[in-house]
Design a protein around this motif. Structure first.
Motif: not given
Length: 277
Positions: A50, A54, A58, A101, A104, A187, A191
């Motif tokens: 995960q 992320l 990013d 994404w 998720h 969200q 990260y």
């Protein structure tokens, strides 16, 4: 008092705990019962995968933009969910980054995710494959072949430079109840919260898993009496657990008597906020 002096052990996991009994549960009892909570997924491995995912998101900050997020959600709902439902036994599949994404963020609202999946494909879709970086290419190519066959006029990869033209496509009306664009906006900070190097260490993650089980135990004890807010290591494990929708539903129902809700709208940690206090 010690656990040896207590006549009453803590109650079964999914049973409501009367307030009068809470004072009779010792720290040793609580630790024992928390450790006994069953997690039917490898959360340490999932957490590592995960974090890598992320990081990939990013590195493409355009995915946080509402217009791009909207297109990702349309591709996720109208292409990926039906494709996955029709090919659950096809082996490892990795969707395009924008679609994954959206997926998720959708899974991070587990109760609505289940409802939305039922509305779109008739059942809750599980995520069963978590390819590491060295295996992701093969899983992506498997998905690309299926996608290209099912949707020859819709590119598998979202080319950001051509995204405005793709947005003109007439998609069917959405059946998703969850406001995913808003969730994606929330969200994008996660990260940063779990990016320090020690979040990848096995010893740290094993302790985080132990603390997550204690967090679930606290949720059980505090049902209806207060807000239980996790620290970032626990939140990482909580998110990892939700990446396994069927296991998460079964595991948390065994503890709480229902699927544990996850409210990521409570994310203000400024001075005086609910999280700060």
């Amino acid at each position: 008092p010690s656990s040896q002096t207590m006549a009453k052990a803590s109650p079964p996991l999914a049973q409501a705990v009367p307030l009068a009994e809470l004072a009779e549960i010792t720290l040793d009892d609580a630790k024992r019962d928390a450790a006994a909570i069953k997690i039917s997924a490898d959360l340490i491995r999932t957490a590592k995968v995960q974090i890598a995912f992320l990081r990939s998101v990013d590195e493409v900050p355009e995915l946080y933009q509402p217009a791009i997020a909207t297109m990702a959600i349309q591709r996720y709902e109208h292409c990926w969910l039906p494709l996955l439902a029709a090919n659950e036994g096809a082996g490892p599949l990795a969707p395009p980054l924008d679609v994954e994404w959206a997926w998720h963020c959708h899974m991070l609202c587990p109760t609505v995710y289940a409802t939305d999946c039922a509305g779109v494909v008739g059942r809750t879709l599980d995520k069963t494959h978590f390819p590491t970086s060295q295996h992701r290419r093969g899983a992506t190519e498997n998905a690309r072949k299926l996608w290209t066959s099912a949707y020859p006029d819709i590119p598998f990869d979202l080319h950001l430079h051509f995204a405005p033209g793709m947005s003109a496509k007439q998609w069917p009306a959405s059946r998703l109840q969850y406001p995913l664009v808003d969730a994606i906006g929330r969200q994008q900070v996660f990260y940063f919260q779990v990016s320090p190097p020690h979040f990848q260490h096995d010893i740290f993650l094993a302790k985080a898993l132990e603390r997550y089980k204690r967090f679930l135990y606290m949720m059980k004890m505090q049902q209806g009496t207060g807000l239980t807010i996790p620290m970032y290591d626990i939140d990482l494990m909580w998110h990892a657990h939700q990446m396994h929708p069927l296991a998460y539903a079964a595991d948390t129902t065994a503890v709480l008597g229902k699927v544990a809700a996850h409210d990521d709208t409570i994310n203000d940690r400024t001075a005086g906020s609910t999280l700060e206090t």
